[in-house]
Design an enzyme around this catalytic site. Structure first.
Site, PDB file in Angstrom:
ATOM      1  N   LYS A 128      10.764  15.961  43.436  1.00 27.24           N
ATOM      2  CA  LYS A 128      11.912  16.492  43.394  1.00 27.24           C
ATOM      3  C   LYS A 128      12.896  15.672  42.657  1.00 27.24           C
ATOM      4  O   LYS A 128      12.740  14.522  42.320  1.00 27.24           O
ATOM      5  CB  LYS A 128      12.815  16.817  44.617  1.00 27.24           C
ATOM      6  CG  LYS A 128      13.790  18.056  44.789  1.00 27.24           C
ATOM      7  CD  LYS A 128      12.774  19.411  44.843  1.00 27.24           C
ATOM      8  CE  LYS A 128      13.493  20.508  45.117  1.00 27.24           C
ATOM      9  NZ  LYS A 128      12.801  21.749  45.465  1.00 27.24           N
ATOM     10  N   ASP A 168      15.424  24.675  40.462  1.00 26.75           N
ATOM     11  CA  ASP A 168      15.674  24.791  42.004  1.00 26.75           C
ATOM     12  C   ASP A 168      17.294  25.351  41.703  1.00 26.75           C
ATOM     13  O   ASP A 168      17.829  25.972  40.693  1.00 26.75           O
ATOM     14  CB  ASP A 168      15.849  23.349  42.610  1.00 26.75           C
ATOM     15  CG  ASP A 168      16.152  23.323  43.847  1.00 26.75           C
ATOM     16  OD1 ASP A 168      15.370  24.022  44.871  1.00 26.75           O
ATOM     17  OD2 ASP A 168      17.083  22.999  44.547  1.00 26.75           O
TER      18      ASP A 168
END
Length: 448
Positions: A128, A168
């Site tokens: 991430k 995201d």
């Protein structure tokens, strides 16, 4: 610390090093609680200290993002990439641009992503990344220049066989386009280094819809397991972003009654259910309004009621789909939902239910499906986009939608096999254990 350390010792060791990283420690605690008993009866897992090694990121990259805004002023933001685990494939996970982004949140997201990706059955590791940059209120040129500066740093650490980021929160196809353009110019290569690209340059059908649609496909599998169907069910959704709106859209097209949407400023309630045209209007106009939900209330009809600073969880609903952000649904919300007779809870966001909320659902024997299982549709489609890029091909919408449904059913089956306890299914436990077995076996096979 010995290889046979128990759960308390592991958490104490992690807390001693990362005491301030509350989101990360919460995520670890929830997963370790389920997987430690499995590890403790497997000698190879204990010998390789698998649990502790899976909890710690393999690599954290932090960098400065320096760029010039429209006023010719230099701005400096922080950027990160947490490459948590690459045991079963290239690192894979989204990029988030939001003022709240910090190392703890990215570590928790990368940790969860590792288990989520393992559940899909596809060869993808977990990662991430992102920045504390806030694109809200910025001009298109400012967002482009920031993305180019961000990629100027990130490009050293990614590649189609190394690390493949995606979008995201606040990183959609526009930002992915700017990021990919800079990567291509620097490396003089056209490759599948980012997913979520526009269909015109290597993107995939169904990718935009995949997380929300996948959530509903998982919901249908859960309902079928309990001899129920979605049609006519009352569904509460939080959030008003990509996941929430596409989950609401798919639910409505399957004749469910979607009664809520929300954002950080409040919730929009429509007790007789949003129409398909309501949801499509919100999807199409989301970027055009400061608050698309109040705009939808005006656009829709008098029975859509905006509730300032409220959550949707006070409404009566059969199915609860939290699709906004981490820890949005707390113990009080869960108790209210339980008292109002909610039957199923599936996470559309990453860890939107607090640990206390999850306990309320577990104690009440309400089936609860964690995000690593129920919102895995997005990363699954990213994996399929990677495969298409690698073979210079493009699959049809229908083929990819069918593949998405198949992957969600596969994830559901793993959760059932590992989480069944008599007539009740612990979906969270099942998801954690199924993913852990795949990761642990790969770690043992690859040696220390």
């Amino acid at each position: 610390m010995s290889h046979t350390s128990n759960q308390d010792q592991l958490l104490e060791w992690l807390s001693g090093q990362y005491a301030e990283q509350t989101e990360y420690l919460q995520a670890v605690d929830e997963i370790v609680n389920d997987i430690m008993p499995v590890a403790n009866v497997h000698d190879d897992y204990k010998k390789c200290d698998v649990v502790r090694r899976l909890c710690v990121p393999e690599r954290i990259i932090q960098f400065s993002v320096q760029w010039m805004n429209d006023n010719n002023e230099i701005e400096i933001h922080r950027g990160w990439r947490v490459q948590h685990n690459g045991l079963i494939g290239p690192y894979k996970g989204g990029l988030r641009f939001h003022p709240t982004v910090n190392e703890s949140i990215l570590k928790f997201l990368a940790f969860e992503q590792t288990f989520k990706n393992a559940l899909t059955g596809l060869p993808m590791g977990g990662a991430k990344g992102g920045s504390d940059f806030n694109p809200k209120g910025r001009s298109n040129n400012e967002i482009m220049r920031f993305c180019q500066a961000f990629m100027g740093e990130l490009q050293r650490h990614i590649g189609s066989h190394t690390d493949v980021p995606a979008g995201d929160i606040n990183v959609s196809s526009r930002e992915i386009g700017f990021l990919y353009g800079e990567y291509r110019r620097i490396h003089n290569q056209f490759e599948g280094t980012l997913t979520g690209k526009d269909i015109s340059f290597g993107g995939s059908h169904v990718r935009t819809e995949a997380t929300g649609f996948g959530l509903i496909y998982m919901l249908e599998a859960v309902l079928a397991e309990h001899d129920e169907q979605l049609e006519g069910k009352c569904v509460g959704v939080s959030g008003a972003g990509n996941v929430a709106l596409h989950a609401a859209l798919k639910a409505v097209t399957k004749n469910a009654i979607v009664v809520s949407l929300s954002n950080s400023r409040g919730c929009l309630i429509k007790k007789d259910g949003f129409s398909e045209s309501d949801i499509r209007w919100a999807i199409e106009n989301n970027a055009s309004y400061n608050n698309v939900l109040t705009a939808l209330a005006d656009e829709s009809s008098a029975d859509a009621v905006w509730q300032e600073n409220k959550k949707p969880w006070g409404q009566t609903m059969d199915i609860c789909l939290p699709c906004a952000t981490q820890n949005e649904l707390d113990e009080n919300d869960a108790t209210q939902l339980k008292d109002n007779g909610v039957k199923y809870v599936l996470e559309g966001a990453n860890m939107p239910c607090t640990s206390e909320a999850q306990r309320v659902f577990a104690d009440a024997r309400i089936p609860f499906v964690p995000g690593k299982a129920s919102n895995a549709g997005g990363v699954a489609l990213s994996g399929l986009e990677m495969a298409q890029n690698a073979t210079f091909s493009r699959d049809s919408w229908e083929a990819l939608d069918n593949e998405l449904q198949s992957i969600m059913q596969h994830i559901h089956q793993q959760c059932v096999e590992e989480g069944k306890d008599g007539d009740f299914i612990h979906y969270a436990k099942g998801a954690n254990i199924a993913a852990f077995r795949r990761l642990a076996d790969a770690m043992v096979a690859q040696g220390v």
